[in-house]
Design an enzyme around this catalytic site. Sequence first.
Site, PDB file in Angstrom:
ATOM      1  N   ARG A 239      28.513  73.716  77.799  1.00 16.34           N
ATOM      2  CA  ARG A 239      28.485  72.386  78.398  1.00 16.34           C
ATOM      3  C   ARG A 239      29.424  72.408  79.599  1.00 16.34           C
ATOM      4  O   ARG A 239      30.230  73.289  79.768  1.00 16.34           O
ATOM      5  CB  ARG A 239      28.927  71.329  77.376  1.00 16.34           C
ATOM      6  CG  ARG A 239      27.974  71.200  76.200  1.00 16.34           C
ATOM      7  CD  ARG A 239      28.342  70.034  75.310  1.00 16.34           C
ATOM      8  NE  ARG A 239      27.592  70.039  74.067  1.00 16.34           N
ATOM      9  CZ  ARG A 239      26.353  69.579  73.934  1.00 16.34           C
ATOM     10  NH1 ARG A 239      25.723  69.110  74.992  1.00 16.34           N
ATOM     11  NH2 ARG A 239      25.721  69.630  72.783  1.00 16.34           N
ATOM     12  N   GLY A 261      20.593  66.098  79.674  1.00 15.81           N
ATOM     13  CA  GLY A 261      21.626  66.419  80.661  1.00 15.81           C
ATOM     14  C   GLY A 261      21.257  67.630  81.496  1.00 15.81           C
ATOM     15  O   GLY A 261      21.348  67.624  82.725  1.00 15.81           O
ATOM     16  N   THR A 288      16.160  69.943  72.404  1.00 15.38           N
ATOM     17  CA  THR A 288      17.241  69.260  71.698  1.00 15.38           C
ATOM     18  C   THR A 288      16.767  68.904  70.295  1.00 15.38           C
ATOM     19  O   THR A 288      15.636  68.469  70.116  1.00 15.38           O
ATOM     20  CB  THR A 288      17.726  67.983  72.415  1.00 15.38           C
ATOM     21  OG1 THR A 288      18.722  67.354  71.618  1.00 15.38           O
ATOM     22  CG2 THR A 288      16.589  67.007  72.676  1.00 15.38           C
ATOM     23  N   ILE A 289      17.642  69.114  69.335  1.00 17.87           N
ATOM     24  CA  ILE A 289      17.238  68.749  67.962  1.00 17.87           C
ATOM     25  C   ILE A 289      17.183  67.230  67.832  1.00 17.87           C
ATOM     26  O   ILE A 289      16.574  66.689  66.935  1.00 17.87           O
ATOM     27  CB  ILE A 289      18.209  69.321  66.906  1.00 17.87           C
ATOM     28  CG1 ILE A 289      19.630  68.792  67.109  1.00 17.87           C
ATOM     29  CG2 ILE A 289      18.155  70.829  66.845  1.00 17.87           C
ATOM     30  CD1 ILE A 289      20.553  69.102  65.945  1.00 17.87           C
ATOM     31  N   ASP A 290      17.825  66.523  68.808  1.00 15.08           N
ATOM     32  CA  ASP A 290      17.848  65.057  68.716  1.00 15.08           C
ATOM     33  C   ASP A 290      16.501  64.428  69.027  1.00 15.08           C
ATOM     34  O   ASP A 290      16.292  63.253  68.747  1.00 15.08           O
ATOM     35  CB  ASP A 290      18.881  64.475  69.694  1.00 15.08           C
ATOM     36  CG  ASP A 290      20.292  64.850  69.298  1.00 15.08           C
ATOM     37  OD1 ASP A 290      21.240  64.402  69.972  1.00 15.08           O
ATOM     38  OD2 ASP A 290      20.443  65.587  68.311  1.00 15.08           O
ATOM     39  N   MET A 333      23.053  65.117  62.725  1.00 18.34           N
ATOM     40  CA  MET A 333      23.238  64.981  64.160  1.00 18.34           C
ATOM     41  C   MET A 333      22.302  63.910  64.720  1.00 18.34           C
ATOM     42  O   MET A 333      21.394  63.441  64.042  1.00 18.34           O
ATOM     43  CB  MET A 333      22.995  66.338  64.849  1.00 18.34           C
ATOM     44  CG  MET A 333      24.205  67.249  64.732  1.00 18.34           C
ATOM     45  SD  MET A 333      23.993  68.702  65.754  1.00 18.34           S
ATOM     46  CE  MET A 333      25.653  69.314  65.796  1.00 18.34           C
ATOM     47  N   TYR A 441      26.225  71.564  61.997  1.00 20.70           N
ATOM     48  CA  TYR A 441      26.031  72.821  62.719  1.00 20.70           C
ATOM     49  C   TYR A 441      25.157  73.793  61.931  1.00 20.70           C
ATOM     50  O   TYR A 441      24.460  74.636  62.505  1.00 20.70           O
ATOM     51  CB  TYR A 441      27.385  73.434  63.073  1.00 20.70           C
ATOM     52  CG  TYR A 441      28.088  72.619  64.132  1.00 20.70           C
ATOM     53  CD1 TYR A 441      29.214  71.870  63.823  1.00 20.70           C
ATOM     54  CD2 TYR A 441      27.566  72.538  65.416  1.00 20.70           C
ATOM     55  CE1 TYR A 441      29.828  71.080  64.790  1.00 20.70           C
ATOM     56  CE2 TYR A 441      28.172  71.748  66.380  1.00 20.70           C
ATOM     57  CZ  TYR A 441      29.300  71.013  66.062  1.00 20.70           C
ATOM     58  OH  TYR A 441      29.894  70.227  67.009  1.00 20.70           O
ATOM     59  N   MET A 442      25.162  73.649  60.610  1.00 23.55           N
ATOM     60  CA  MET A 442      24.265  74.515  59.804  1.00 23.55           C
ATOM     61  C   MET A 442      22.818  74.207  60.161  1.00 23.55           C
ATOM     62  O   MET A 442      21.977  75.080  60.244  1.00 23.55           O
ATOM     63  CB  MET A 442      24.484  74.252  58.321  1.00 23.55           C
ATOM     64  CG  MET A 442      25.651  74.980  57.722  1.00 23.55           C
ATOM     65  SD  MET A 442      25.901  74.432  56.038  1.00 23.55           S
ATOM     66  CE  MET A 442      24.314  74.860  55.323  1.00 23.55           C
ATOM     67  N   ARG A 444      21.664  73.211  62.967  1.00 25.33           N
ATOM     68  CA  ARG A 444      21.311  73.527  64.361  1.00 25.33           C
ATOM     69  C   ARG A 444      21.243  75.030  64.634  1.00 25.33           C
ATOM     70  O   ARG A 444      20.632  75.459  65.601  1.00 25.33           O
ATOM     71  CB  ARG A 444      22.399  72.904  65.243  1.00 25.33           C
ATOM     72  CG  ARG A 444      21.904  72.411  66.537  1.00 25.33           C
ATOM     73  CD  ARG A 444      22.990  71.681  67.267  1.00 25.33           C
ATOM     74  NE  ARG A 444      24.099  72.537  67.638  1.00 25.33           N
ATOM     75  CZ  ARG A 444      25.035  72.132  68.472  1.00 25.33           C
ATOM     76  NH1 ARG A 444      24.986  70.907  68.985  1.00 25.33           N
ATOM     77  NH2 ARG A 444      26.029  72.926  68.796  1.00 25.33           N
TER      78      ARG A 444
HETATM   79  N1  LIG Z   1      23.673  64.182  85.346  1.00 22.69           N
HETATM   80  C1  LIG Z   1      23.895  65.514  85.445  1.00 22.69           C
HETATM   81  N2  LIG Z   1      23.849  66.145  86.630  1.00 22.69           N
HETATM   82  C2  LIG Z   1      24.071  67.487  86.721  1.00 22.69           C
HETATM   83  N3  LIG Z   1      24.313  68.285  85.657  1.00 22.69           N
HETATM   84  C3  LIG Z   1      24.368  67.695  84.446  1.00 22.69           C
HETATM   85  C4  LIG Z   1      24.173  66.295  84.268  1.00 22.69           C
HETATM   86  N4  LIG Z   1      24.297  66.012  82.933  1.00 22.69           N
HETATM   87  C5  LIG Z   1      24.578  67.177  82.313  1.00 22.69           C
HETATM   88  N5  LIG Z   1      24.622  68.180  83.208  1.00 22.69           N
HETATM   89  C6  LIG Z   1      24.901  69.596  82.894  1.00 22.69           C
HETATM   90  O1  LIG Z   1      23.846  70.112  82.087  1.00 22.69           O
HETATM   91  C7  LIG Z   1      24.390  70.962  81.069  1.00 22.69           C
HETATM   92  C8  LIG Z   1      23.982  70.489  79.692  1.00 22.69           C
HETATM   93  O2  LIG Z   1      24.186  69.080  79.588  1.00 22.69           O
HETATM   94  P1  LIG Z   1      24.620  68.447  78.162  1.00 22.69           P
HETATM   95  O3  LIG Z   1      25.831  69.124  77.645  1.00 22.69           O
HETATM   96  O4  LIG Z   1      24.648  66.972  78.350  1.00 22.69           O
HETATM   97  O5  LIG Z   1      23.492  68.876  77.127  1.00 22.69           O
HETATM   98  P2  LIG Z   1      21.936  68.469  77.120  1.00 22.69           P
HETATM   99  O6  LIG Z   1      21.202  69.247  78.122  1.00 22.69           O
HETATM  100  O7  LIG Z   1      21.822  66.985  77.209  1.00 22.69           O
HETATM  101  O8  LIG Z   1      21.479  69.002  75.712  1.00 22.69           O
HETATM  102  P3  LIG Z   1      21.894  68.401  74.276  1.00 22.69           P
HETATM  103  O9  LIG Z   1      22.171  66.947  74.443  1.00 22.69           O
HETATM  104  O10 LIG Z   1      20.750  68.690  73.420  1.00 22.69           O
HETATM  105  O11 LIG Z   1      23.122  69.159  73.862  1.00 22.69           O
HETATM  106  C9  LIG Z   1      25.886  70.960  81.239  1.00 22.69           C
HETATM  107  O12 LIG Z   1      26.265  72.140  81.930  1.00 22.69           O
HETATM  108  C10 LIG Z   1      26.159  69.729  82.048  1.00 22.69           C
HETATM  109  O13 LIG Z   1      27.299  69.922  82.855  1.00 22.69           O
HETATM  110  O1  LIG Z   2      27.852  71.535  70.304  1.00 21.83           O
HETATM  111  P1  LIG Z   2      28.499  70.224  70.441  1.00 21.83           P
HETATM  112  O2  LIG Z   2      29.149  70.055  71.785  1.00 21.83           O
HETATM  113  O3  LIG Z   2      29.393  69.878  69.305  1.00 21.83           O
HETATM  114  O4  LIG Z   2      27.300  69.188  70.460  1.00 21.83           O
HETATM  115  C1  LIG Z   2      26.973  68.359  69.395  1.00 21.83           C
HETATM  116  C2  LIG Z   2      25.828  67.497  69.909  1.00 21.83           C
HETATM  117  O5  LIG Z   2      24.743  68.295  70.340  1.00 21.83           O
HETATM  118  C3  LIG Z   2      23.546  67.754  69.758  1.00 21.83           C
HETATM  119  O6  LIG Z   2      23.201  68.612  68.696  1.00 21.83           O
HETATM  120  C4  LIG Z   2      22.422  67.677  70.739  1.00 21.83           C
HETATM  121  O7  LIG Z   2      22.009  68.958  71.029  1.00 21.83           O
HETATM  122  C5  LIG Z   2      23.900  66.391  69.241  1.00 21.83           C
HETATM  123  O8  LIG Z   2      23.087  65.997  68.181  1.00 21.83           O
HETATM  124  C6  LIG Z   2      25.316  66.564  68.848  1.00 21.83           C
HETATM  125  O9  LIG Z   2      26.049  65.364  68.908  1.00 21.83           O
HETATM  126 MG   LIG Z   3      21.750  65.518  75.801  1.00 21.09          MG
END
Ligand SMILES: Nc1ncnc2c1ncn2[C@@H]1O[C@H](COP(=O)(O)OP(=O)(O)OP(=O)(O)O)[C@@H](O)[C@H]1O
Ligand SMILES: O=P(O)(O)OC[C@H]1O[C@](O)(CO)[C@@H](O)[C@@H]1O
Ligand SMILES: [Mg+2]
Length: 518
Positions: A239, A261, A288-290, A333, A441-442, A444
């Site tokens: 992240r 994201g 995403t598992i969500d 989650m 986490y188990m 995921r």
């Molecule tokens: N609005 C945005 N603009 C540019 N980069 C972004 C933005 N939001 C998130 N990112 C980048 O995308 C990557 C993943 O984002 P995030 O951690 O929110 O997970 P996600 O893709 O939403 O997946 P999940 O929610 O399933 O974990 C990160 O490197 C984050 O910095």
């Molecule tokens: O790996 P991290 O940063 O603890 O993320 C947990 C989050 O990621 C998710 O699994 C989405 O991928 C959410 O359900 C949960 O809140």
């Molecule tokens: Mg997300």
Amino acid sequence: MIGNINLKNGSKITSQKDPCCFGVPGCNPRCVRYNKKSRTCRLVTRAISVDRPQLDFSNSDWKKQFQEDFDRRFSLPHLKDVIDVEPRPTTFSLKSRTPLENVNGSMQGSWNGYVNDDDRALLKVIKFASPTSAGADCIDPDCSWVEQWVHRAGPRKQIYFEPQYVKAGIVTCGGLCPGLNDVIRQIVLTLEKYGVKNIVGIQHGFRGFFEDHLAEVPLNRQVVQNINLAGGSFLGVSRGGANISDIARRLDMLFVLGGNGTHAGANLIHEECRKRKLKVSIVGVPKTIDNDILLMDKTFGFDTAVEAAQRAINSAYIEAHSAFHGIGLVKLMGRSSGFITMHASLSSGQVDICLIPEVPFTLDGPNGVLQHLEHLIETKGFALICVAEGAGQEHLQQSNATDASGNMILGDIGVHLHQKIKAHFKEIGVHSDVKYIDPTYMVRAVRANASDAILCTVLGQNAVHGAFAGFSGITTGICNTHNVYLPISEVIKSTRFVDPNSRMWHRCLTSTGQPDFH
Ligand SMILES: Nc1ncnc2c1ncn2[C@@H]1O[C@H](COP(=O)(O)OP(=O)(O)OP(=O)(O)O)[C@@H](O)[C@H]1O
Ligand SMILES: O=P(O)(O)OC[C@H]1O[C@](O)(CO)[C@@H](O)[C@@H]1O
Ligand SMILES: [Mg+2]
């Protein structure tokens, strides 16, 4: 080639029309859904389309206006929109073991598994008779039928890259999800079927683009042959690092596996490449598992997560059922969407109380969860609660802490409920034995189950077909069981939430028998 893209540091995408926290990680007081009391952005109703045009239904032309706006929004960005690119006959054919060498059309003629560029699939397939129908999604007060066609996914006869010169990259971002390795594998296999030989993995998400010690990982059929047998990400995830300052990589195609994201980040890269007229295809694969990504029937990994949650729910049931006044409590989650918790509760059939982020609940008082638990202990002798980690945040002290991507760090509703339940039964002088399980986490980290492995195959292969078809800034998904391409810009407009008035949530309430905790 991506080359050096100098993006503004900390550049973030926000949906233009709606100053919502979605897209800009973390809560934002300007968000139209910001709740000043709980200091959170909580959309407790179904995800609204944040960008539907303001239609004047008294104007007989409104359907035409809607249709034009829809077609504009869902047209797929293409390389030829901004640069002169000429198509060439595809090298992809399942008639030959190797990519088509002589493409004078003769070989192609012998295999016609191609999708026509004008093929479309319907985004919405239910004709609601009234806006009051459960789960109704209407454009106008009369729920008039308007056909909403989106582009069909699959290989085209014409491609816009010379495969032998393509350098393709794959990156996995955000949280882990069952099936990531299946998608990576299928992308590599399909690229090779087109004749691409230069395929690299970017390590640990977007960070891999600018942390020098994270070298590119050469990928080919041999390297990825068995990676699908394990969960996690062969390339690693991360992240943060959204402020992509420099992508000093020569890439012609980039496949971005991630959630909402990640897709916002991918769209940022796509828009920058487009602005600089770079011949680069950026294609997302929703992960995403969500299951919180708009417009998709489901995202890969979701089914596996629901299945993996069964073990925890069943253990909690056994513990509660065996104890005297046992109360099983399982936290799953689902940062802002309760799909996993709702589906896992439904499939287990053992859950008495299902709590999700989209439906606020009271704990105390005659309509509270605690009162219902008393009733269950009196009548059944035990109870089982399944709670999404994003539920009940209004009961917790909010911190402004965020993760590296800016997503809000949630209060632990599982621990809070555990403590509240124990204190309540002690206070009323009734014995209780609370068993709390947090399998998050188990759930995921497992490998994809059979149905998700197939979904990953479809999505991974279609991602490559979309890139070769010259599309960019698109993602590939399943809509009404059909495989489609969607503009990332449409998919990141909002988070997908459980609709509290949906048939599925009503089915869940019917199954658990729980009352409305309001
Ligand atoms: N609005 C945005 N603009 C540019 N980069 C972004 C933005 N939001 C998130 N990112 C980048 O995308 C990557 C993943 O984002 P995030 O951690 O929110 O997970 P996600 O893709 O939403 O997946 P999940 O929610 O399933 O974990 C990160 O490197 C984050 O910095
Ligand atoms: O790996 P991290 O940063 O603890 O993320 C947990 C989050 O990621 C998710 O699994 C989405 O991928 C959410 O359900 C949960 O809140
Ligand atoms: Mg997300």
